[in-house]
Write an enzyme that holds these catalytic residues in place. Sequence first.
Site, PDB file in Angstrom:
ATOM      1  N   ARG A 109       1.000  -1.262   0.098  1.00 32.35           N
ATOM      2  CA  ARG A 109       0.143  -0.046   0.101  1.00 32.35           C
ATOM      3  C   ARG A 109       0.947   1.268   0.097  1.00 32.35           C
ATOM      4  NH1 ARG A 109      -2.986  -3.287  -1.479  1.00 32.35           N
ATOM      5  NH2 ARG A 109      -5.211  -3.458  -0.869  1.00 32.35           N
ATOM      6  N   GLU A 127      -4.951   7.016  -7.316  1.00 35.64           N
ATOM      7  CA  GLU A 127      -4.890   6.121  -8.395  1.00 35.64           C
ATOM      8  C   GLU A 127      -6.286   6.398  -9.411  1.00 35.64           C
ATOM      9  OE1 GLU A 127      -4.337   2.170  -7.603  1.00 35.64           O
ATOM     10  OE2 GLU A 127      -2.367   2.162  -6.524  1.00 35.64           O
ATOM     11  N   HIS A 149      -0.342  -0.565 -10.703  1.00 38.87           N
ATOM     12  CA  HIS A 149      -1.109  -1.586  -9.720  1.00 38.87           C
ATOM     13  C   HIS A 149      -1.583  -2.663 -10.344  1.00 38.87           C
ATOM     14  CE1 HIS A 149      -3.705  -1.291  -5.811  1.00 38.87           C
ATOM     15  NE2 HIS A 149      -3.033  -2.321  -5.805  1.00 38.87           N
TER      16      HIS A 149
END
Length: 322
Positions: free
Chosen positions: A238, A267, A286
């Site tokens: 994270r 994001e 990601h």
Amino acid sequence: MTLNCAVLDDYQDVALSMADWSALEGSVEVRSYREHFGSEEEVAAAVGDCEILVVMRERTPFPASLLDRLPRLRLLITSGMRNASIDLGAAARNGVTVCGTASNSEPPAELTWALILGLARHVVTESAALRDGGPWQSTIGADLHGRTLALLGLGKIGAKVAAVGRAFGMDVVAWSHNLTEERAAEHGVRRAGSLGELLEAGDFVSVHLQLGERTRGLIGAGELKRMRRTACLVNTSRAAIVDQEALVLALREGWIAGAGADVFEEEPLPAGHPLRTAPNFLGLPHLGYVTRRNYEGYFGEAVEDIAAYLAGSPVRTLAVPD
């Protein structure tokens, strides 16, 4: 009555092809959104007519303020069985059942090694030079064999990363607030006595912790300065565990040799974000859990969750924390 269901943040436009949604025909009308909605107003406007939502990890947060804007919502399904961006208490107060799906830990562990190897052997730089007619061999790679892999966290993913590190002939050391000598020994790993000791030892430092009160901002400027100037930091966990401003500064001022990340606090990453132009930074959008096997599991089990809910027997429900 036919219920409306929306899949959010379906970036690759694959949600409806990765599972057999036909079991819900006649009961549920399903649509997906490829674009990311950047505000609660946009989310509410797009899916306010939906009784069912399927969300991908933490791409779109669901705090109380958003749940209050969705009075028709009755079932919220997340990929994986943990989603810190959903206010489970607010969901319960609004009469929303929250369910999850299985999630495989192998894909993010594998991607961690893509970042480590990419940094160690300057893969992007050399590949770009080859394509563009640049210099033939412009970098000197860092060895993995005989070097130290330092892991923040030795859970399911961290343990898999450790096993590969040992296969490369690396000395593997790990630390977390709760790590015991017994668990470290079980995975053939040395346990560091402190975070500082871990950071000072690592040639490659890889983050595999859950985000929480004790881990948010755990790696700041002081911690980055304790790392070796020849070391690389990798984060596939994270983003908020590592202070992003401090990381940019560390790369620009050469506190560390490089960094790789698959996670960001915002994001999709904004076009002008300083990490996009930070030196010796290898970033990915990601992708840690984005594999065919995971997607088939996520959406296949989302269909099962919806069918079970409609039958009056919800499965894989997420409990409100104490």
